[in-house]
Design an enzyme around this catalytic site. Structure first.
Site, PDB file in Angstrom:
ATOM      1  N   SER A   1     -55.628   3.992 102.542  1.00 33.53           N
ATOM      2  CA  SER A   1     -56.045   4.083 101.142  1.00 33.53           C
ATOM      3  C   SER A   1     -56.507   2.721 100.638  1.00 33.53           C
ATOM      4  CB  SER A   1     -54.890   4.584 100.276  1.00 33.53           C
ATOM      5  OG  SER A   1     -55.205   4.362  98.918  1.00 33.53           O
TER       6      SER A   1
ATOM      7  N   ASP B   1     -59.077   6.322  96.114  1.00 35.58           N
ATOM      8  CA  ASP B   1     -58.320   6.837  94.964  1.00 35.58           C
ATOM      9  C   ASP B   1     -59.016   6.491  93.663  1.00 35.58           C
ATOM     10  OD1 ASP B   1     -55.861   8.047  96.040  1.00 35.58           O
ATOM     11  OD2 ASP B   1     -55.543   6.056  96.886  1.00 35.58           O
TER      12      ASP B   1
ATOM     13  N   MET C   1     -49.187  15.683  97.443  1.00 39.15           N
ATOM     14  CA  MET C   1     -48.739  14.375  96.952  1.00 39.15           C
ATOM     15  C   MET C   1     -47.255  14.219  97.261  1.00 39.15           C
ATOM     16  SD  MET C   1     -51.318  12.752  95.834  1.00 39.15           S
ATOM     17  CE  MET C   1     -50.336  11.307  95.402  1.00 39.15           C
TER      18      MET C   1
ATOM     19  N   MET D   1     -58.258  11.541  90.736  1.00 42.92           N
ATOM     20  CA  MET D   1     -57.123  11.717  89.829  1.00 42.92           C
ATOM     21  C   MET D   1     -57.646  11.480  88.420  1.00 42.92           C
ATOM     22  SD  MET D   1     -54.324   9.833  92.203  1.00 42.92           S
ATOM     23  CE  MET D   1     -55.617   9.010  93.091  1.00 42.92           C
TER      24      MET D   1
ATOM     25  N   GLY E   1     -50.741   7.967  90.888  1.00 39.87           N
ATOM     26  CA  GLY E   1     -50.992   6.901  89.913  1.00 39.87           C
ATOM     27  C   GLY E   1     -50.841   5.508  90.489  1.00 39.87           C
ATOM     28  N   PHE E   2     -49.932   5.339  91.426  1.00 41.93           N
ATOM     29  CA  PHE E   2     -49.661   3.990  91.934  1.00 41.93           C
ATOM     30  C   PHE E   2     -49.376   4.022  93.429  1.00 41.93           C
ATOM     31  CE2 PHE E   2     -48.537   4.162  87.491  1.00 41.93           C
ATOM     32  CZ  PHE E   2     -49.162   3.024  86.988  1.00 41.93           C
ATOM     33  N   GLY E   3     -49.811   2.961  94.105  1.00 43.42           N
ATOM     34  CA  GLY E   3     -49.431   2.781  95.493  1.00 43.42           C
ATOM     35  C   GLY E   3     -48.048   2.152  95.555  1.00 43.42           C
TER      36      GLY E   3
ATOM     37  N   HIS F   1     -60.355  10.945  96.432  1.00 42.32           N
ATOM     38  CA  HIS F   1     -59.256  11.655  95.752  1.00 42.32           C
ATOM     39  C   HIS F   1     -59.405  11.414  94.253  1.00 42.32           C
ATOM     40  CE1 HIS F   1     -54.548  11.819  95.229  1.00 42.32           C
ATOM     41  NE2 HIS F   1     -55.148  12.827  94.643  1.00 42.32           N
TER      42      HIS F   1
ATOM     43  N   HIS G   1     -59.490   6.568 102.533  1.00 40.21           N
ATOM     44  CA  HIS G   1     -59.113   7.350 101.346  1.00 40.21           C
ATOM     45  C   HIS G   1     -59.439   6.529 100.098  1.00 40.21           C
ATOM     46  CE1 HIS G   1     -56.576  10.407  99.346  1.00 40.21           C
ATOM     47  NE2 HIS G   1     -56.061   9.422  98.632  1.00 40.21           N
TER      48      HIS G   1
ATOM     49  N   GLY H   1     -51.481   3.567 102.113  1.00 39.62           N
ATOM     50  CA  GLY H   1     -52.043   2.399 101.455  1.00 39.62           C
ATOM     51  C   GLY H   1     -51.300   1.139 101.811  1.00 39.62           C
ATOM     52  N   SER H   2     -50.122   0.946 101.188  1.00 38.73           N
ATOM     53  CA  SER H   2     -49.419  -0.326 101.377  1.00 38.73           C
ATOM     54  C   SER H   2     -48.950  -0.565 102.804  1.00 38.73           C
ATOM     55  CB  SER H   2     -48.259  -0.460 100.386  1.00 38.73           C
ATOM     56  OG  SER H   2     -47.737   0.763 100.048  1.00 38.73           O
TER      57      SER H   2
ATOM     58  N   MET I   1     -58.952   6.816  89.681  1.00 37.15           N
ATOM     59  CA  MET I   1     -57.992   7.084  88.597  1.00 37.15           C
ATOM     60  C   MET I   1     -58.614   6.724  87.258  1.00 37.15           C
ATOM     61  SD  MET I   1     -54.640   5.346  90.254  1.00 37.15           S
ATOM     62  CE  MET I   1     -54.087   5.741  91.918  1.00 37.15           C
TER      63      MET I   1
ATOM     64  N   ASP J   1     -49.975  12.289 101.007  1.00 30.10           N
ATOM     65  CA  ASP J   1     -50.398  11.055 100.343  1.00 30.10           C
ATOM     66  C   ASP J   1     -49.251  10.490  99.512  1.00 30.10           C
ATOM     67  OD1 ASP J   1     -51.773   9.063  99.014  1.00 30.10           O
ATOM     68  OD2 ASP J   1     -53.135  10.402  97.936  1.00 30.10           O
ATOM     69  N   GLY J   2     -48.817   9.289  99.892  1.00 30.98           N
ATOM     70  CA  GLY J   2     -47.808   8.584  99.112  1.00 30.98           C
ATOM     71  C   GLY J   2     -46.570   8.246  99.926  1.00 30.98           C
TER      72      GLY J   2
END
Ligand code: DX5
Ligand code: ZN
Length: 210
Positions: free
Chosen positions: A11, A38, A128, A71, A133-135, A69, A36, A188-189, A40, A166-167
């Site tokens: 991500s 994101d 999800m 959002m 909203g946040f990584g 994605h 990916h 992501g992270s 937002m 995802d997440g």
């Protein structure tokens, strides 16, 4: 045993945006095929990220599959724009869209059954595993039965819907999601948060099938 052909979708949200092109190129060299993206809007989720301008610019420098994605509220207003910017797949949220597109996402509070009426026309279904909203949030283990429920229903209907999560995906949670039936992992992270994202991506893919 189901064949474990797992896709990893790093991500972009967690990348160093000043070096985005370079980081994507390194991932591509490491065998990653999909990224990916994101999007937002600060309304559907309490955070703002990036939009078509960034995607269009990245499109010029990479041939990675762009997994977008959305959002955002009223995503149907922007689908053509994001397609024109170079998205290869555009996922909208069941919670924000009356007329769902070819790829659908569900927030943690939405039961699998709510998406069942749309499954037949979904090329991909994104579960999800954090609140969007946040990584960098922790994986919600309570989502594992929902992933399994989707897997069971997709197989029961003989569909080829790609089941994506995802997440909070890292080397510990990736195998849990895969065992529950996910085949496409957004991370992501645990990729861009590491000193060598390409190396981290390879390690994550390896851990996912353990
Ligand atoms: C969260 C986004 C995710 C996010 C994942 O709303 O949809 O794609 O980037 O980040 P990590 O892997 O850090 O949880
Ligand atoms: Zn996402």
């Amino acid at each position: 045993m189901r064949e474990k052909n797992i896709i990893l979708s790093p991500s972009l949200l967690a990348c160093d945006f000043a070096r985005a092109g370079e980081q994507l190129a390194a991932l591509e060299r490491a065998g990653i095929r999909q990224i990916h993206l994101d999007v937002m809007d600060g309304i559907f989720v309490p955070n703002i990220s990036f939009g078509q301008v960034v995607i269009r610019s990245l499109r010029k420098s990479t041939s990675l599959f762009f997994d977008t994605h959305l959002m955002i509220t009223e995503p149907e207003r922007y689908i053509e724009d994001f397609a024109a910017a170079g998205s290869d797949r555009i996922t909208v949220h069941l919670e924000s869209c009356a007329d769902v597109g070819p790829a659908l996402s569900v927030k943690p509070g939405t039961p699998a059954e709510a998406a069942f009426p749309y499954l037949d026309r979904c090329a991909a279904l994104l579960v999800m595993t954090v609140e969007p909203g946040f990584g960098g949030q922790g994986f919600l283990h309570g989502m594992l039965p929902k992933i399994a429920r989707f897997r069971e229903e997709i197989d029961r209907r003989g569909l080829s819907t790609i089941l994506q999560v995802d997440g909070g995906i890292d080397c510990t949670t990736a195998p849990l999601a895969v065992r529950a039936g996910a085949v496409d992992l957004v991370a992501g992270s645990s990729v861009f948060g590491k000193p060598d994202p390409a190396q981290a991506a390879r390690a994550l893919l390896e851990a996912a099938v353990q």
